[in-house]
Design a protein around this motif. Structure first.
Motif, PDB file in Angstrom:
ATOM      1  N   LYS A 114      -5.194  14.371  -2.659  1.00 27.96           N
ATOM      2  CA  LYS A 114      -3.936  14.551  -3.378  1.00 27.96           C
ATOM      3  C   LYS A 114      -2.810  13.868  -2.607  1.00 27.96           C
ATOM      4  O   LYS A 114      -2.645  14.102  -1.406  1.00 27.96           O
ATOM      5  CB  LYS A 114      -3.634  16.042  -3.565  1.00 27.96           C
ATOM      6  CG  LYS A 114      -4.641  16.775  -4.449  1.00 27.96           C
ATOM      7  CD  LYS A 114      -4.252  18.234  -4.625  1.00 27.96           C
ATOM      8  CE  LYS A 114      -5.251  18.960  -5.529  1.00 27.96           C
ATOM      9  NZ  LYS A 114      -4.901  20.404  -5.701  1.00 27.96           N
ATOM     10  N   TYR A 115      -2.059  13.057  -3.314  1.00 23.36           N
ATOM     11  CA  TYR A 115      -0.927  12.368  -2.692  1.00 23.36           C
ATOM     12  C   TYR A 115       0.222  13.348  -2.473  1.00 23.36           C
ATOM     13  O   TYR A 115       0.474  14.239  -3.290  1.00 23.36           O
ATOM     14  CB  TYR A 115      -0.449  11.217  -3.570  1.00 23.36           C
ATOM     15  CG  TYR A 115      -1.291   9.972  -3.438  1.00 23.36           C
ATOM     16  CD1 TYR A 115      -0.989   8.999  -2.503  1.00 23.36           C
ATOM     17  CD2 TYR A 115      -2.406   9.779  -4.261  1.00 23.36           C
ATOM     18  CE1 TYR A 115      -1.758   7.858  -2.374  1.00 23.36           C
ATOM     19  CE2 TYR A 115      -3.179   8.639  -4.154  1.00 23.36           C
ATOM     20  CZ  TYR A 115      -2.853   7.682  -3.201  1.00 23.36           C
ATOM     21  OH  TYR A 115      -3.628   6.556  -3.082  1.00 23.36           O
ATOM     22  N   LYS A 162      -4.001   0.942  -5.450  1.00 27.62           N
ATOM     23  CA  LYS A 162      -2.662   1.072  -4.879  1.00 27.62           C
ATOM     24  C   LYS A 162      -2.732   1.230  -3.367  1.00 27.62           C
ATOM     25  O   LYS A 162      -3.728   1.687  -2.805  1.00 27.62           O
ATOM     26  CB  LYS A 162      -1.907   2.246  -5.505  1.00 27.62           C
ATOM     27  CG  LYS A 162      -2.585   3.598  -5.387  1.00 27.62           C
ATOM     28  CD  LYS A 162      -1.789   4.643  -6.171  1.00 27.62           C
ATOM     29  CE  LYS A 162      -2.453   6.010  -6.136  1.00 27.62           C
ATOM     30  NZ  LYS A 162      -1.676   7.017  -6.902  1.00 27.62           N
ATOM     31  N   GLU A 192       4.895   3.067  -2.642  1.00 27.26           N
ATOM     32  CA  GLU A 192       3.599   2.773  -3.255  1.00 27.26           C
ATOM     33  C   GLU A 192       3.659   1.423  -3.954  1.00 27.26           C
ATOM     34  O   GLU A 192       4.551   1.167  -4.750  1.00 27.26           O
ATOM     35  CB  GLU A 192       3.244   3.882  -4.246  1.00 27.26           C
ATOM     36  CG  GLU A 192       1.869   3.782  -4.853  1.00 27.26           C
ATOM     37  CD  GLU A 192       1.600   4.940  -5.791  1.00 27.26           C
ATOM     38  OE1 GLU A 192       1.520   4.683  -7.018  1.00 27.26           O
ATOM     39  OE2 GLU A 192       1.514   6.090  -5.306  1.00 27.26           O
ATOM     40  N   ASP A 233      -6.048   2.767  -1.207  1.00 25.81           N
ATOM     41  CA  ASP A 233      -6.751   3.439  -2.305  1.00 25.81           C
ATOM     42  C   ASP A 233      -7.306   2.365  -3.237  1.00 25.81           C
ATOM     43  O   ASP A 233      -6.690   1.991  -4.230  1.00 25.81           O
ATOM     44  CB  ASP A 233      -5.783   4.370  -3.049  1.00 25.81           C
ATOM     45  CG  ASP A 233      -6.490   5.261  -4.066  1.00 25.81           C
ATOM     46  OD1 ASP A 233      -7.669   4.997  -4.373  1.00 25.81           O
ATOM     47  OD2 ASP A 233      -5.861   6.222  -4.552  1.00 25.81           O
ATOM     48  N   TYR A 234      -8.496   1.865  -2.892  1.00 20.22           N
ATOM     49  CA  TYR A 234      -9.104   0.785  -3.671  1.00 20.22           C
ATOM     50  C   TYR A 234      -9.435   1.233  -5.088  1.00 20.22           C
ATOM     51  O   TYR A 234      -9.292   0.460  -6.041  1.00 20.22           O
ATOM     52  CB  TYR A 234     -10.378   0.297  -2.981  1.00 20.22           C
ATOM     53  CG  TYR A 234     -10.174  -0.681  -1.847  1.00 20.22           C
ATOM     54  CD1 TYR A 234      -9.035  -0.651  -1.042  1.00 20.22           C
ATOM     55  CD2 TYR A 234     -11.139  -1.638  -1.553  1.00 20.22           C
ATOM     56  CE1 TYR A 234      -8.871  -1.550  -0.001  1.00 20.22           C
ATOM     57  CE2 TYR A 234     -10.986  -2.547  -0.522  1.00 20.22           C
ATOM     58  CZ  TYR A 234      -9.848  -2.501   0.256  1.00 20.22           C
ATOM     59  OH  TYR A 234      -9.687  -3.388   1.279  1.00 20.22           O
ATOM     60  N   ARG A 235      -9.903   2.465  -5.247  1.00 16.83           N
ATOM     61  CA  ARG A 235     -10.366   2.928  -6.559  1.00 16.83           C
ATOM     62  C   ARG A 235      -9.222   2.953  -7.572  1.00 16.83           C
ATOM     63  O   ARG A 235      -9.413   2.621  -8.750  1.00 16.83           O
ATOM     64  CB  ARG A 235     -10.982   4.315  -6.436  1.00 16.83           C
ATOM     65  CG  ARG A 235     -12.288   4.336  -5.665  1.00 16.83           C
ATOM     66  CD  ARG A 235     -13.014   5.649  -5.835  1.00 16.83           C
ATOM     67  NE  ARG A 235     -14.263   5.673  -5.090  1.00 16.83           N
ATOM     68  CZ  ARG A 235     -15.206   6.576  -5.256  1.00 16.83           C
ATOM     69  NH1 ARG A 235     -15.051   7.547  -6.141  1.00 16.83           N
ATOM     70  NH2 ARG A 235     -16.316   6.536  -4.542  1.00 16.83           N
ATOM     71  N   ASN A 236      -8.054   3.372  -7.135  1.00 11.00           N
ATOM     72  CA  ASN A 236      -6.910   3.485  -8.036  1.00 11.00           C
ATOM     73  C   ASN A 236      -5.965   2.291  -7.952  1.00 11.00           C
ATOM     74  O   ASN A 236      -4.914   2.283  -8.592  1.00 11.00           O
ATOM     75  CB  ASN A 236      -6.145   4.779  -7.745  1.00 11.00           C
ATOM     76  CG  ASN A 236      -6.957   6.007  -8.097  1.00 11.00           C
ATOM     77  OD1 ASN A 236      -7.428   6.156  -9.231  1.00 11.00           O
ATOM     78  ND2 ASN A 236      -7.152   6.891  -7.128  1.00 11.00           N
ATOM     79  N   PRO A 262     -12.408  10.734  -2.296  1.00  8.27           N
ATOM     80  CA  PRO A 262     -11.412  10.330  -3.296  1.00  8.27           C
ATOM     81  C   PRO A 262     -11.125  11.372  -4.366  1.00  8.27           C
ATOM     82  O   PRO A 262      -9.979  11.537  -4.787  1.00  8.27           O
ATOM     83  CB  PRO A 262     -12.030   9.072  -3.915  1.00  8.27           C
ATOM     84  CG  PRO A 262     -12.965   8.553  -2.879  1.00  8.27           C
ATOM     85  CD  PRO A 262     -13.509   9.770  -2.176  1.00  8.27           C
ATOM     86  N   ARG A 263     -12.149  12.089  -4.822  1.00  2.75           N
ATOM     87  CA  ARG A 263     -11.950  13.008  -5.942  1.00  2.75           C
ATOM     88  C   ARG A 263     -11.102  14.215  -5.564  1.00  2.75           C
ATOM     89  O   ARG A 263     -10.475  14.832  -6.437  1.00  2.75           O
ATOM     90  CB  ARG A 263     -13.302  13.462  -6.488  1.00  2.75           C
ATOM     91  CG  ARG A 263     -14.042  12.370  -7.269  1.00  2.75           C
ATOM     92  CD  ARG A 263     -15.504  12.696  -7.476  1.00  2.75           C
ATOM     93  NE  ARG A 263     -16.223  12.710  -6.209  1.00  2.75           N
ATOM     94  CZ  ARG A 263     -17.537  12.830  -6.095  1.00  2.75           C
ATOM     95  NH1 ARG A 263     -18.284  12.954  -7.189  1.00  2.75           N
ATOM     96  NH2 ARG A 263     -18.118  12.821  -4.915  1.00  2.75           N
ATOM     97  N   VAL A 293     -10.558   7.103   0.191  1.00  3.44           N
ATOM     98  CA  VAL A 293      -9.136   6.824   0.370  1.00  3.44           C
ATOM     99  C   VAL A 293      -8.923   6.792   1.876  1.00  3.44           C
ATOM    100  O   VAL A 293      -9.179   7.779   2.566  1.00  3.44           O
ATOM    101  CB  VAL A 293      -8.250   7.890  -0.292  1.00  3.44           C
ATOM    102  CG1 VAL A 293      -6.770   7.632   0.029  1.00  3.44           C
ATOM    103  CG2 VAL A 293      -8.476   7.926  -1.792  1.00  3.44           C
TER     104      VAL A 293
END
Length: 445
Positions: free
Chosen positions: A168-169, A303, A177, A298-301, A164-165, A149
């Motif tokens: 926390k946002y 957004k 977002e 945040d490519y994985r999620n 990433p894991r 992220v």
């Protein structure tokens, strides 16, 4: 049209699929790595070690695999397991020869990847360093954004790579977002563009941190070039020169954020001949837009989070003078120095009143030479008589050898209506020119 006017713009590559993915990792137990970056001409420059050699890379969300293209200031650099390849990119040029290499070690602070793949472009003309004023050795993008992220703070010029894991946002009403779509290793966001009046067109835009420009739009039935524009050289990608029309749009909206009176360009269709499948992409958002936000990728999620920063309300930078500059080697500059050579006192036994006698000496300093690399036809500089190849000596009475390239460009483009005096050297003669900065988009009475 001068082809020495080079700046990084929307670098897109057509490269065949190449093996399994490799990853960047933080040390065990570490949750993030924070690094400073340089923001030069709206581009994010980060230091990266490649097989032990320290290099400077543009962080470019528009590129899939890291590319090295300028190593002229390095004695040597090791690259591993090399083979040849032909690649194409954005621009009107022919395919270019390159090397591909695998199992290289990349390091950014404590972040490391021991099996990184890369390309080396062999074309010596592809060198963005003169236009940016510092050595630039390559570009890197997707591999880093895929593995972390990425929190990019344009205001403080630092970047955080979060594991990433564990990320926390934080809840913040000033954050917005938006959905982020990843297609073929590139990131897209949806928005609206207002070309005139209150009519809006929905657009899908590539997020392109490797472009120093603001907004690029691709012309179609719904997206038309505004009535007021001028033809210009837009920049150079890996595929060659890119030409098009420069204009401005009434507004560009990302979520509820509205960028008014934004600078925009419509690249010629020929520049995209190498890109066979643009999908439903309508253009790109470059650094002059992105620097107005602090951004979390945040490519994985899927957004992206935007928060406007202190750059948000700065007017879009237009080239009012019509001059482009670049470094062109070095030159000697003579500087006069005054050194004390003795004292004269009113009384021999006191130093109450002292007259200092000065001896003038001259020191030669080696400084970068800044030249005019391009002039827009019909611009104030063109009408005043400046020419490509002129060496800039002074702007408004200030000798420029102690200023950075981007600072000199700002001197030449402060605001419309300002009178600019430029001292240049041409064929061993010093010449002075005066012109008034003007807005190319203003309608003539």
């Amino acid at each position: 049209m001068n082809k020495g006017r080079v700046f990084i713009c929307a670098i897109l590559l057509i490269i065949p699929f190449w093996g399994m993915a490799q990853t960047f990792d933080l040390p065990p137990g570490k949750k993030h790595e924070k690094l400073k970056f340089d923001l030069i001409n709206n581009l994010v420059i980060v230091p990266i070690e490649v097989n032990g050699t320290r290099l400077s890379f543009v962080l470019d969300t528009g590129v899939s695999t890291p590319i090295l293209f300028n190593l002229s200031d390095k004695d040597s650099i090791q690259i591993n397991e090399v083979s040849e390849i032909t690649i194409r990119g954005l621009g009107e040029g022919d395919p270019i020869q390159a090397l591909r290499s695998k199992n290289n070690t990349f390091k950014l602070g404590s972040i490391e990847n021991k099996s990184q793949r890369l390309y080396v472009v062999l074309d010596k003309s592809l060198n963005f360093s003169p236009s940016l004023g510092i050595p630039i050795h390559g570009i890197i993008g997707y591999d880093l954004f895929r593995d972390f992220v990425v929190e990019m703070n344009y205001a403080s010029q630092n970047i955080k790579f979060h594991e990433p894991r564990s990320y926390k946002y934080k809840t913040n009403r000033k954050h917005q977002e938006l959905p982020l779509t990843i297609i073929r290793k590139k990131a897209y966001v949806d928005g609206e563009v207002f070309l005139k009046d209150d009519e809006s067109v929905a657009v899908r835009m590539l997020l392109d941190t490797g472009s120093s420009d603001a907004i690029w739009l691709l012309e179609n039935e719904d997206i038309r070039v505004p009535d007021t524009f001028y033809e210009d050289f837009l920049g150079r990608g890996l595929g060659g020169d890119v030409f098009g029309k420069r204009t401005r749009v009434k507004s560009m909206k990302l979520g509820t954020f509205a960028l008014n009176n934004a600078k925009a360009a419509f690249p010629d269709k020929e520049s995209f001949n190498a890109i066979k499948n643009l999908g439903n992409r309508n253009g790109s958002l470059g650094g002059e837009v992105l620097k107005r936000f602090n951004i979390i990728f945040d490519y994985r999620n899927g957004k992206v989070t935007l928060r406007k920063n202190g750059n948000f309300n700065i007017p879009f930078q237009y080239n009012f003078s019509g001059i482009d500059l670049q470094h062109d080697g070095v030159r000697y500059v003579a500087e006069r120095l005054a050194n004390p050579s003795g004292l004269v006192t009113e009384k021999e036994d006191t130093y109450g009143n002292v007259q200092i006698l000065m001896e003038n000496t001259t020191r030669l300093s080696l400084v970068p030479e800044i030249i005019v690399s391009g002039i827009r036809a019909g611009s104030p500089a063109d009408e005043a008589g400046l020419q490509e190849g002129d060496v800039i000596l002074a702007v408004n009475g200030k000798s420029i050898h102690s200023y950075k390239l981007q600072e000199v460009l700002q001197m030449l483009n402060q605001k419309k209506g300002k009178r600019i005096r430029v001292l240049i050297e041409r064929y061993d003669s010093d010449l002075a020119f005066t012109f008034v900065l003007k807005d190319m988009f203003e309608k003539k009475p």
